[in-house]
Motif scaffolding. Structure first.
Motif, PDB file in Angstrom:
ATOM      1  N   UNK A 314      71.754  45.026  13.833  1.00 15.40           N
ATOM      2  CA  UNK A 314      71.297  43.915  14.684  1.00 15.40           C
ATOM      3  C   UNK A 314      70.364  44.462  15.767  1.00 15.40           C
ATOM      4  N   UNK A 315      69.165  44.811  15.396  1.00 14.18           N
ATOM      5  CA  UNK A 315      68.254  45.358  16.416  1.00 14.18           C
ATOM      6  C   UNK A 315      67.862  44.301  17.424  1.00 14.18           C
ATOM      7  N   UNK A 316      67.888  44.683  18.691  1.00 21.39           N
ATOM      8  CA  UNK A 316      67.511  43.781  19.778  1.00 21.39           C
ATOM      9  C   UNK A 316      66.114  44.137  20.252  1.00 21.39           C
ATOM     10  N   UNK A 317      65.303  43.106  20.444  1.00 23.36           N
ATOM     11  CA  UNK A 317      63.945  43.343  20.930  1.00 23.36           C
ATOM     12  C   UNK A 317      63.978  43.765  22.384  1.00 23.36           C
ATOM     13  N   UNK A 318      63.017  44.543  22.747  1.00 16.59           N
ATOM     14  CA  UNK A 318      62.944  45.006  24.128  1.00 16.59           C
ATOM     15  C   UNK A 318      62.702  43.832  25.067  1.00 16.59           C
ATOM     16  N   UNK A 319      63.349  43.888  26.206  1.00 16.70           N
ATOM     17  CA  UNK A 319      63.266  42.766  27.152  1.00 16.70           C
ATOM     18  C   UNK A 319      61.839  42.545  27.614  1.00 16.70           C
ATOM     19  N   UNK A 320      61.065  43.636  27.746  1.00 18.28           N
ATOM     20  CA  UNK A 320      59.734  43.505  28.323  1.00 18.28           C
ATOM     21  C   UNK A 320      58.732  42.958  27.323  1.00 18.28           C
ATOM     22  N   UNK A 321      59.083  42.857  26.036  1.00 20.85           N
ATOM     23  CA  UNK A 321      58.142  42.317  25.060  1.00 20.85           C
ATOM     24  C   UNK A 321      57.874  40.832  25.278  1.00 20.85           C
ATOM     25  N   UNK A 322      58.827  40.101  25.825  1.00 25.04           N
ATOM     26  CA  UNK A 322      58.693  38.664  26.019  1.00 25.04           C
ATOM     27  C   UNK A 322      58.274  38.288  27.439  1.00 25.04           C
ATOM     28  N   UNK A 323      57.939  39.281  28.272  1.00 30.90           N
ATOM     29  CA  UNK A 323      57.598  39.006  29.659  1.00 30.90           C
ATOM     30  C   UNK A 323      56.262  39.660  30.000  1.00 30.90           C
ATOM     31  N   UNK A 324      55.616  39.098  30.986  1.00 31.05           N
ATOM     32  CA  UNK A 324      54.325  39.582  31.457  1.00 31.05           C
ATOM     33  C   UNK A 324      54.464  40.013  32.919  1.00 31.05           C
ATOM     34  N   UNK A 325      53.975  41.199  33.231  1.00 29.63           N
ATOM     35  CA  UNK A 325      54.031  41.680  34.603  1.00 29.63           C
ATOM     36  C   UNK A 325      52.800  41.199  35.362  1.00 29.63           C
ATOM     37  N   UNK A 326      53.018  40.547  36.491  1.00 28.65           N
ATOM     38  CA  UNK A 326      51.925  40.018  37.307  1.00 28.65           C
ATOM     39  C   UNK A 326      52.124  40.487  38.743  1.00 28.65           C
ATOM     40  N   UNK A 342      61.974  31.739  42.694  1.00 27.42           N
ATOM     41  CA  UNK A 342      62.593  30.870  41.685  1.00 27.42           C
ATOM     42  C   UNK A 342      63.001  31.695  40.467  1.00 27.42           C
ATOM     43  N   UNK A 343      63.803  31.116  39.568  1.00 27.55           N
ATOM     44  CA  UNK A 343      64.213  31.860  38.366  1.00 27.55           C
ATOM     45  C   UNK A 343      63.066  32.168  37.417  1.00 27.55           C
ATOM     46  N   UNK A 344      61.894  31.542  37.599  1.00 23.49           N
ATOM     47  CA  UNK A 344      60.773  31.797  36.706  1.00 23.49           C
ATOM     48  C   UNK A 344      60.121  33.162  36.957  1.00 23.49           C
ATOM     49  N   UNK A 345      60.346  33.739  38.129  1.00 22.78           N
ATOM     50  CA  UNK A 345      59.771  35.037  38.476  1.00 22.78           C
ATOM     51  C   UNK A 345      60.892  36.003  38.824  1.00 22.78           C
ATOM     52  N   UNK A 346      60.847  37.186  38.219  1.00 18.44           N
ATOM     53  CA  UNK A 346      61.828  38.226  38.491  1.00 18.44           C
ATOM     54  C   UNK A 346      61.116  39.361  39.221  1.00 18.44           C
ATOM     55  N   UNK A 347      61.497  39.613  40.478  1.00 16.39           N
ATOM     56  CA  UNK A 347      60.834  40.642  41.281  1.00 16.39           C
ATOM     57  C   UNK A 347      61.084  42.020  40.684  1.00 16.39           C
ATOM     58  N   UNK A 348      60.008  42.814  40.581  1.00 18.76           N
ATOM     59  CA  UNK A 348      60.111  44.167  40.036  1.00 18.76           C
ATOM     60  C   UNK A 348      58.998  45.012  40.644  1.00 18.76           C
ATOM     61  N   UNK A 349      59.388  46.072  41.365  1.00 21.98           N
ATOM     62  CA  UNK A 349      58.457  47.008  41.997  1.00 21.98           C
ATOM     63  C   UNK A 349      57.445  46.255  42.858  1.00 21.98           C
ATOM     64  N   UNK A 350      56.135  46.380  42.573  1.00 20.34           N
ATOM     65  CA  UNK A 350      55.120  45.748  43.409  1.00 20.34           C
ATOM     66  C   UNK A 350      54.655  44.411  42.849  1.00 20.34           C
ATOM     67  N   UNK A 351      55.428  43.815  41.936  1.00 23.46           N
ATOM     68  CA  UNK A 351      55.034  42.534  41.358  1.00 23.46           C
ATOM     69  C   UNK A 351      56.218  41.767  40.813  1.00 23.46           C
ATOM     70  N   UNK A 352      55.973  40.988  39.759  1.00 29.12           N
ATOM     71  CA  UNK A 352      56.996  40.113  39.199  1.00 29.12           C
ATOM     72  C   UNK A 352      56.864  40.100  37.677  1.00 29.12           C
ATOM     73  N   UNK A 353      57.993  39.788  37.007  1.00 28.77           N
ATOM     74  CA  UNK A 353      57.997  39.529  35.577  1.00 28.77           C
ATOM     75  C   UNK A 353      58.118  38.019  35.367  1.00 28.77           C
ATOM     76  N   UNK A 354      57.286  37.499  34.460  1.00 26.07           N
ATOM     77  CA  UNK A 354      57.354  36.090  34.129  1.00 26.07           C
ATOM     78  C   UNK A 354      57.263  35.935  32.608  1.00 26.07           C
TER      79      UNK A 354
END
Length: 638
Positions: A314-326, A342-354
């Motif tokens: 049951x291989x799981x796809x990498x989480x970052x494949x479905x998200x874009x760093x902005x 909001x839940x649409x943006x996840x803070x990460x380092x100097x930006x966000x994942x959406x």
């Protein structure tokens, strides 16, 4: 569990995750497991599998039940029971351990090589005996048929210690300056040592003679390899009767896979007949890795095979494949700054994942003409590619354009000259980084109106007019290209090259002309200065005399100035003549100078009045004493 892959070889890290302190109670540990997701998901294969500070070496007993590791601080050895998955015992040592070996099937016989040249023997109960070798050791091996310990280190000799007789035997003399590692083949008993020169020497313990020499450093260096130093032997291991693996300090060899932990690795130990690895790192936590390609899991943790098989099915796809760093700027361009928090943006380092789907939808709404812009960019690139094949215009810098044009013309003349092949080509100033600032910084702009420039370049006026015409033509061509995006048909750069150069007579005449112009300009400046001086009205200046001083004349300042211009000898003679200097010999034979300050006229008058006043008082005292004596004698006063 962390999974990594290199060369299609999967590596499962079983030691990643948070480690709980030893002093926590069981109740607090259970509470942390309920609250913290990372603690709940971690795999603690062996309990307390760590050192206080650093782990230096790690080995597994021959029966596979015990795992022994040494570390600091303080120097110690810890024994873990794989059947119980916990710590069995811990012993502290006097110094740090370089390496150790387990002589028995379990932990009952252990030999430690310390960094202070001591060899320490431990039995099942604890410390047994300690001795010392002549030089610092780096590795050792045990020869079971003869009960000999072979020690190699910072010496050309291989020291032999017989455990049956309890004494040192004659050492083996190698051709190397130092030896790094050694190993003994368990099948036929061949002893091999790796040297710092990159060689492997093989010895027969029965005859104590060298039977083979292998130069690994020479054979490992190929045409494609890039090395900065001579490869030395860093590891050595026998596998069966006919196979031997050799590792070099430069890391040459074909890579099967690699481990990249966060901290440096001090030692690596492979669990026998399995795919499990133990690593001693520059960190308290010791590493545990499982590589299914190397072999199955050990018997005491056979559940790892089932766990890894389920993960592969049951291989799981990498989480970052479905998200874009902005970044923050990207959100401003897309108009999504209101989604921060909001839940649409996840803070990460100097930006966000959406979410990548949301990103594509918003970008299409914000810029519906993205395809048209992409099409225009492609067309512009095609035009630039075709334009590069045409004749390129000269692009001059913003600063010192005339100087740049002069250098370009000189370069063209050199290329057209017949003696181009005979003369060594010199670097061009325009393309040299050392002179780049001269054509970029306005502070380096050449001032053609200065006197130095006009005298050094007397013919610059004639030549500059030609270059100015060229500059105007080039500027018009650039403007025409920007407007119509076509190459202009202007005057060729070498149109005036047919004109004859000035001869020596013109040069001299131009120099004289420039000098006359400079003299006329200086004369005009002097006349203007005289007119300004005549127009200015001089006003009287008043000087204030300090209190206690009197004004005599302006001649005193002149005499003082003349006196200061004289030498020290002349001034001393003058002062001695005036009586302000007294020269006398001392008792020790040296000269003594005594200076007297000059007195002003007012001080002289005051001194004369005081002298007269003292004389009058003396006369009065004498007359009073005379009258008193006559009165005592009874004489009458007249």
């Amino acid at each position: 569990m962390q999974v990594s892959s290199l060369n299609e070889v999967k590596i499962y890290s079983l030691s990643c995750g948070k480690s709980l302190p030893e002093w926590l109670s069981d109740r607090k540990k259970r509470a942390l497991q309920k609250k913290d997701v990372d603690v709940r998901r971690r795999i603690e294969l062996i309990q307390d599998f760590e050192m206080p500070t650093v782990c230096t070496t790690i080995k597994v007993s021959k029966d596979g039940q015990y795992i022994l590791a040494t570390g600091t601080y303080k120097p110690r050895v810890r024994c873990y029971d794989s059947y119980q998955l916990s710590l069995k015992f811990e012993r502290c040592l006097d110094s740090e351990v370089v390496t150790f070996d387990i002589l028995s099937d379990d932990y009952s016989k252990i030999v430690f090589l310390h960094n202070d040249r001591y060899i320490e023997f431990h039995s099942q109960q604890g410390f047994y005996y300690k001795t010392r070798i002549p030089k610092f050791g780096r590795d050792f091996s045990y020869h079971y048929p003869s009960c000999d310990l072979y020690f190699v280190g910072a010496s050309s000799e291989v020291y032999r210690l017989n455990l049956e007789q309890g004494r040192y035997l004659n050492p083996l003399q190698t051709d190397a300056a130092e030896n790094n590692v050694c190993d003994i083949n368990s099948v036929h008993g061949l002893f091999a040592t790796g040297t710092i020169e990159g060689r492997v020497e093989c010895w027969d313990p029965r005859t104590r003679n060298r039977v083979g020499l292998l130069d690994c450093a020479l054979s490992s260096v190929t045409a494609d390899s890039e090395i900065n130093s001579l490869p030395t032997i860093s590891s050595l291991k026998f596998n069966g009767a006919l196979t031997m693996a050799v590792g070099t300090s430069t890391g040459q060899g074909k890579i099967f896979t690699s481990l990249e932990p966060e901290h440096d690795i001090n030692d690596v130990c492979l669990y026998p007949n399995s795919g499990m690895l133990f690593t001693g790192n520059e960190t308290p936590k010791m590493g545990i890795y499982y590589i299914p390609v190397l072999g199955p899991a050990p018997r005491w943790c056979s559940f790892l095979d089932n766990l890894t098989e389920e993960l592969e099915e049951n291989p799981e796809s990498t989480v970052y494949d479905d998200y874009k760093f902005v970044t923050q700027k990207d959100l401003e361009n897309l108009g999504l700054t209101h989604l921060i928090g909001s839940p649409f943006l996840r803070a990460y380092m100097h930006g966000f994942f959406m979410d990548i789907r949301l990103y594509h939808k918003v970008k299409l709404m914000v810029n519906p003409f993205a395809y048209e812009e992409y099409r225009k960019d492609k067309i512009r690139q095609k035009i630039e590619e075709t334009r590069a094949q045409r004749v390129q215009l000269k692009k001059l810098p913003k600063v010192n354009k005339e100087l740049a044009l002069k250098l370009i013309e000189e370069e063209e003349e050199k290329q057209k000259s017949t003696w181009k092949k005979k003369v060594k080509s010199l670097p061009n100033i325009l393309t040299d980084d050392r002179f780049k600032v001269m054509f970029e910084n306005p502070d380096f702009q050449v001032d053609e109106e200065s006197e130095e420039f006009r005298l050094l370049n007397p013919l610059v006026s004639k030549i500059s007019e030609k270059r100015k015409k060229k500059l105007r033509l080039l500027e018009q061509q650039e403007l025409h290209e920007q407007e119509e995006e076509e190459e202009p048909e202007g005057k060729p750069s070498d149109a005036d090259s047919s004109e004859s150069s000035d001869d020596e007579k013109d040069w001299v005449e131009e120099v004289r002309k420039q000098r006359r112009l400079i003299h006329q300009e200086e004369k005009m400046k002097r006349q203007e200065q005289v007119k300004e001086d005549q127009q200015t009205v001089l006003k009287p200046q008043f000087y204030e005399i300090k209190a206690g001083e009197e004004f005599r004349s302006f001649k005193d300042s002149a005499t003082k100035q003349k006196l200061m211009n004289k030498t020290l000898e002349d001034r001393l003679k003058l002062e001695a003549k005036n009586g302000t200097l007294n020269v006398s010999d001392t008792t020790v034979g040296s000269k003594q100078l005594t200076f007297m300050l000059k007195r002003s006229e007012q001080q002289k008058k005051q001194q004369e009045a005081e002298k007269l006043h003292r004389q009058e008082r003396k006369k009065l005292r004498r007359s009073a004493s005379h009258l008193k004596s006559r009165h005592k004698q009874g004489r009458p006063f007249h």
